[in-house]
Design a protein around this motif. Structure first.
Motif, PDB file in Angstrom:
ATOM      1  N   GLU A   1      -0.147  16.417 -10.639  1.00  0.00           N
ATOM      2  CA  GLU A   1       0.937  16.432  -9.651  1.00  0.00           C
ATOM      3  C   GLU A   1       2.187  15.748 -10.197  1.00  0.00           C
ATOM      4  OE1 GLU A   1      -0.865  16.031  -5.372  1.00  0.00           O
ATOM      5  OE2 GLU A   1      -2.023  14.800  -6.743  1.00  0.00           O
TER       6      GLU A   1
ATOM      7  N   THR B   1      -0.387   5.311  -5.472  1.00  0.00           N
ATOM      8  CA  THR B   1      -1.125   6.569  -5.273  1.00  0.00           C
ATOM      9  C   THR B   1      -1.092   7.311  -6.609  1.00  0.00           C
ATOM     10  OG1 THR B   1       0.678   8.091  -4.729  1.00  0.00           O
ATOM     11  CG2 THR B   1      -0.140   6.705  -2.924  1.00  0.00           C
ATOM     12  N   SER B   2      -1.938   8.338  -6.702  1.00  0.00           N
ATOM     13  CA  SER B   2      -1.940   9.074  -7.981  1.00  0.00           C
ATOM     14  C   SER B   2      -0.936  10.220  -7.985  1.00  0.00           C
ATOM     15  CB  SER B   2      -3.348   9.561  -8.299  1.00  0.00           C
ATOM     16  OG  SER B   2      -3.980   9.952  -7.120  1.00  0.00           O
ATOM     17  N   ILE B   3      -0.094  10.322  -6.958  1.00  0.00           N
ATOM     18  CA  ILE B   3       0.915  11.393  -6.964  1.00  0.00           C
ATOM     19  C   ILE B   3       2.006  11.065  -7.971  1.00  0.00           C
ATOM     20  CG2 ILE B   3       2.555  12.688  -5.564  1.00  0.00           C
ATOM     21  CD1 ILE B   3       0.710  12.699  -3.493  1.00  0.00           C
TER      22      ILE B   3
ATOM     23  N   MET C   1       1.102  11.755 -11.158  1.00  0.00           N
ATOM     24  CA  MET C   1       0.256  11.842 -12.349  1.00  0.00           C
ATOM     25  C   MET C   1      -0.181  13.292 -12.518  1.00  0.00           C
ATOM     26  SD  MET C   1      -2.625   8.974 -12.399  1.00  0.00           S
ATOM     27  CE  MET C   1      -4.135   9.627 -12.981  1.00  0.00           C
TER      28      MET C   1
ATOM     29  N   MET D   1       3.743  -2.436 -16.438  1.00  0.00           N
ATOM     30  CA  MET D   1       2.565  -3.046 -15.781  1.00  0.00           C
ATOM     31  C   MET D   1       1.362  -2.963 -16.729  1.00  0.00           C
ATOM     32  SD  MET D   1       0.779  -1.901 -12.204  1.00  0.00           S
ATOM     33  CE  MET D   1      -0.936  -2.316 -11.867  1.00  0.00           C
TER      34      MET D   1
ATOM     35  N   GLN E   1      -0.779  -6.072 -18.307  1.00  0.00           N
ATOM     36  CA  GLN E   1      -2.216  -6.296 -18.033  1.00  0.00           C
ATOM     37  C   GLN E   1      -3.018  -6.279 -19.338  1.00  0.00           C
ATOM     38  OE1 GLN E   1      -5.051  -4.217 -18.156  1.00  0.00           O
ATOM     39  NE2 GLN E   1      -3.889  -2.492 -18.979  1.00  0.00           N
TER      40      GLN E   1
ATOM     41  N   ASN F   1      -0.621   4.319   3.511  1.00  0.00           N
ATOM     42  CA  ASN F   1      -1.573   5.170   2.773  1.00  0.00           C
ATOM     43  C   ASN F   1      -1.764   6.504   3.469  1.00  0.00           C
ATOM     44  OD1 ASN F   1      -3.362   5.502   0.575  1.00  0.00           O
ATOM     45  ND2 ASN F   1      -5.124   5.173   1.913  1.00  0.00           N
TER      46      ASN F   1
ATOM     47  N   GLY G   1       5.367   2.141 -14.891  1.00  0.00           N
ATOM     48  CA  GLY G   1       3.969   1.689 -14.909  1.00  0.00           C
ATOM     49  C   GLY G   1       3.557   1.230 -16.297  1.00  0.00           C
TER      50      GLY G   1
ATOM     51  N   LYS H   1      -7.753   3.367   5.814  1.00  0.00           N
ATOM     52  CA  LYS H   1      -7.951   2.495   4.638  1.00  0.00           C
ATOM     53  C   LYS H   1      -6.849   1.441   4.569  1.00  0.00           C
ATOM     54  CE  LYS H   1     -10.224   5.689   1.500  1.00  0.00           C
ATOM     55  NZ  LYS H   1      -9.997   6.366   0.220  1.00  0.00           N
TER      56      LYS H   1
ATOM     57  N   GLY I   1      -0.427   3.457  -1.047  1.00  0.00           N
ATOM     58  CA  GLY I   1      -1.792   3.576  -1.571  1.00  0.00           C
ATOM     59  C   GLY I   1      -2.623   2.382  -1.121  1.00  0.00           C
ATOM     60  N   ALA I   2      -3.949   2.601  -1.048  1.00  0.00           N
ATOM     61  CA  ALA I   2      -4.825   1.520  -0.580  1.00  0.00           C
ATOM     62  C   ALA I   2      -6.103   1.481  -1.416  1.00  0.00           C
ATOM     63  CB  ALA I   2      -5.148   1.736   0.902  1.00  0.00           C
ATOM     64  N   GLY I   3      -5.992   1.861  -2.675  1.00  0.00           N
ATOM     65  CA  GLY I   3      -7.158   1.850  -3.579  1.00  0.00           C
ATOM     66  C   GLY I   3      -7.216   0.548  -4.367  1.00  0.00           C
ATOM     67  N   GLY I   4      -7.875   0.611  -5.534  1.00  0.00           N
ATOM     68  CA  GLY I   4      -8.103  -0.581  -6.353  1.00  0.00           C
ATOM     69  C   GLY I   4      -6.812  -1.239  -6.821  1.00  0.00           C
ATOM     70  N   ALA I   5      -5.849  -0.431  -7.308  1.00  0.00           N
ATOM     71  CA  ALA I   5      -4.601  -1.015  -7.817  1.00  0.00           C
ATOM     72  C   ALA I   5      -3.829  -1.654  -6.666  1.00  0.00           C
ATOM     73  CB  ALA I   5      -3.761   0.062  -8.491  1.00  0.00           C
TER      74      ALA I   5
ATOM     75  N   THR J   1      -4.642   8.036   3.909  1.00  0.00           N
ATOM     76  CA  THR J   1      -5.709   7.781   4.878  1.00  0.00           C
ATOM     77  C   THR J   1      -5.390   6.450   5.546  1.00  0.00           C
ATOM     78  OG1 THR J   1      -7.160   8.860   3.295  1.00  0.00           O
ATOM     79  CG2 THR J   1      -8.238   7.695   5.106  1.00  0.00           C
TER      80      THR J   1
END
Ligand code: NAP
Length: 475
Positions: free
Chosen positions: A403, A396-398, A400, A448, A452, A361, A445, A366, A338-342, A363
Motif C-alpha cells: 500500500e 499503521t502499515s499503510i 508500506m 527511528m 533502535q 486505530n 521511520g 483496540k 495504530g494500536a499494535g506493537g510499535a 479497529t
C-alpha cells in the motif's frame, strides 16, 4: 573459500561469467552439464582460479541426460586436462574416477534435495570410507536445526569437507560453514544466478558477512522473525561489527516455531533482535525483562550473558530520540495512528516524556483497550480531523508495500505539525511526502530504525554506534 558455479547454457556466456567469477571467487565450479557445445579445455584455460569440474545427472537436479559411461568420460577428460578438482557422486561408479585421478583431487558428493535425513551420520561414514580427497555433503534444511547437524559433521571430519544445507532455512549454513571449517561455501555470481536454492551472492558473503575475516570463537547475533527474507538489519549490524573490528556476525533466522528455536539456538547466540510475530511471545522464554520492555509488553532485543537471557525494547528510544531531534514532547498533543506493537512502545515513551496522548486505530476497540491501560484518549482514524495534534506518529502499515500509495488519514488535515512515520522500507512514505507539501516537519521511520538499532548495538557491545555511518549504510 568462496566457490562460484558457472551454469550458463552456451560457451560464450559461460566464458563471460567465468571472467567475472575470476575477480571474486577463490575457486570456480564448472557445471559442464549445463553448457551446450562444451569445450572443457577452453573453460579451464579461461579460469584464473582453481576449478572443480562437475557433470551432474538430471536425477540429481543437473542437466546431463546421456549415458553414464559418457558422463564419466567427460570427467576423465577434465582430469586429463588438469582440472584441479572433479566432483563425483557417492551413488555412482566413483572408483573409476578416483583410481584415474592423476593430479586432480576428487570430491565425493552426496546431495539431498528433499531433506537432511536421519541417517546423515551413516552417509558421512560412507563418504569418509572412500579414497576421495574431499567429502561433500549437501542436504536441504526443512528446519533450522538441520543446519546444526551439518555443522557437527564439519566439526568432526578429519578429511577436508564441504558441508551445506540448501533452501531458505539453510541460508545460515552457507555463511557459517567455512567459519566452522568447511573447505568452501558455494555462492552465486549475482542475484538470479544461483546454481542451488538459497545461495547468497559472493559479494554479500565476503563484504557483509565477512566469512574470510570471522575467526573461530566469534560471537553469533541475529534477528528472528517470520517472514525475515526482506529484513535489512544484517547489513546494518554486520557493517557496525566490521567498523568496530569485532569478531561478531549477525544472521537472519526465519523462525516458525519459537519454542524449538529457543531450545536449539538460544545458547549459541550472544544476542538477537526480535521482530514480528515474536516480539510478545518471546517474553515467556526470557529470564529477566527490563522494566521498560515489561511495561510495553514486548521485547525486540535479547542479550545472553553466560546463559542468562535478558530482554529489552529499543523501539521506544528509537522513536523518542528521532522526535526529540526536532522537538520537545512535554505538553505536546501527540496522536498515534495504530494500536499494535510499535504503537504500544511509542505510547510508553510519549507518556514518560509527559506528552498528551491520543491513540487512533482502524479497529477502535483496540485503541480503546490501549487507552484504558495508558489513561489516554482514543478514537477512530477518521477522528484525526476533529482533534488537536502537534506531533503525529503513524504506526499503521499503510504506506508500506503493497500500500505504498496509501495514507492512513486524509492528509489535507495534516498541516504545520511534526510527523513521524514508523515505516522504514522507504525514506519518505506517501504520508511524509504529503505532510512535507503541507509545511510539516517530517521524520522518516529510518531515523527511528537507526536509533533502535544503535540501542541494540550498545546493549550487545557496550559501544556507542556511529549514527551517521548507519544512516549512510541504509541510504
Ligand atoms: P502490528 O502490531 O501488526 O500493528 C499494525 C497496525 O496497523 C494495527 O494498528 C493495524 O490496525 C494497522 N493496520 C494494518 N493494516 C491497516 C489498514 N489497511 N488500514 C488501517 N490500519 C491498518 O505492527 P507493528 O509491530 O505495530 O508495526 C507497525 C509498523 O511500524 C510497521 O510498518 C513496522 O515496520 C513499523 N515499525 C518500525 C520500526 C522502526 O524502527 N522504524 C520499529 C517497529 C515497527 P488494526 O488493529 O485495525 O488491525
Amino acid at each position: 573459500m568462496i566457490c562460484i558455479s558457472i551454469i550458463f547454457s552456451n560457451m560464450d556466456a559461460a566464458i563471460a561469467d567465468l571472467k567475472k567469477a575470476n575477480n571474486i571467487a577463490d575457486i570456480i565450479e564448472l557445471r559442464v552439464d549445463y553448457i551446450f557445445g562444451l569445450d572443457i579445455k577452453k573453460l579451464i584455460e579461461a579460469a584464473e582460479k582453481p576449478v572443480i569440474v562437475t557433470n551432474r545427472r538430471k536425477a540429481d537436479n543437473g542437466k546431463f541426460e546421456g549415458a553414464e559411461e559418457e558422463r564419466l568420460s567427460i570427467l576423465k577428460k577434465a582430469i586429463d586436462l588438469g582440472a584441479d578438482y572433479v566432483d563425483i557422486e557417492i551413488d555412482s561408479n566413483y572408483n573409476e574416477i578416483i583410481n584415474d585421478k592423476k593430479n586432480s583431487k576428487i570430491i565425493i558428493s552426496y546431495h539431498n534435495f528433499d531433506e537432511t535425513p536421519e541417517n546423515i551420520n551413516e552417509i558421512f561414514d560412507k563418504l569418509n570410507s572412500t579414497n576421495a580427497d574431499i567429502i561433500k555433503i549437501v542436504t536441504t534444511a526443512n528446519k533450522l536445526a538441520d543446519n546444526l547437524k551439518i555443522i557437527e559433521l564439519i566439526k568432526k571430519s578429519e578429511k577436508p569437507i564441504i558441508g551445506l544445507c540448501m533452501g531458505p532455512l539453510g541460508e545460515i549454513s552457507r555463511i557459517l560453514s567455512t567459519i566452522y571449517g568447511s573447505f568452501l561455501t558455494f555462492a552465486s555470481l549475482d542475484k538470479g544466478k544461483e546454481s542451488a536454492p538459497g545461495q547468497i551472492p559472493a559479494e554479500t558473503l565476503r563484504n557483509i558477512y565477512r566469512i574470510d575475516e570471522i575467526k573461530p570463537g566469534f560471537k553469533l547475533y541475529g534477528v528472528i522473525g517470520k517472514p525475515i527474507s526482506k529484513s535489512k538489519g544484517y547489513i546494518v549490524h554486520n557493517s557496525l561489527f566490521k567498523k568496530e573490528k569485532l569478531n561478531n556476525i549477525y544472521l537472519k533466522f526465519e523462525v516458525n516455531d519459537l519454542e524449538k528455536f529457543m531450545k536449539n539456538f538460544s545458547s549459541l547466540l550472544a544476542g538477537f533482535s526480535v521482530t514480528m510475530p515474536h516480539k510478545e511471545n518471546i517474553l515467556k522464554f526470557i529470564g529477566v525483562i527490563d522494566p521498560v520492555a515489561k511495561k510495553i509488553g514486548a521485547v525486540n532485543t535479547v542479550v545472553n550473558n553466560n546463559g542468562k537471557l535478558t530482554g529489552y525494547n529499543t523501539d521506544i528510544i528509537g522513536a523518542i530520540k528521532a522526535i526529540e531531534v526536532k522537538t520537545e514532547i512535554k505538553d505536546k498533543n501527540v496522536t498515534i495512528l495504530g494500536a499494535g506493537g510499535a504503537a504500544r512502545a511509542i505510547a510508553v515513551g510519549v507518556l514518560e516524556k509527559q506528552g498528551k496522548l491520543t491513540i487512533l486505530n482502524r479497529t477502535v476497540e483496540k485503541a480503546e483497550k490501549l487507552s484504558k491501560e495508558f489513561n489516554c484518549n482514543f478514537g477512530s482514524l477518521q477522528d484525526f480531523e476533529k482533534i488537536k495534534t502537534d506531533i503525529l506518529i503513524n504506526t499503521t502499515s499503510i504506506g508500506m508495500h503493497p500500500e505504498i500509495n496509501g495514507t492512513p488519514i486524509n492528509t489535507k488535515f495534516v498541516k504545520n505539525i511534526i510527523v513521524l512515520d514508523a515505516i522504514y522500507s522507504q525514506e519518505k512514505t506517501k504520508l511524509l511526502q504529503e505532510a512535507e507539501k503541507n509545511n510539516c516537519t517530517i521524520i522518516s521511520g529510518i531515523e527511528m530504525y537507526i536509533n533502535q538499532a544503535a540501542g541494540q548495538f550498545k546493549i550487545w557491545t557496550g559501544k556507542e554506534a556511529d549514527i551517521n555511518f548507519m544512516r549512510n549504510i541504509i541510504k
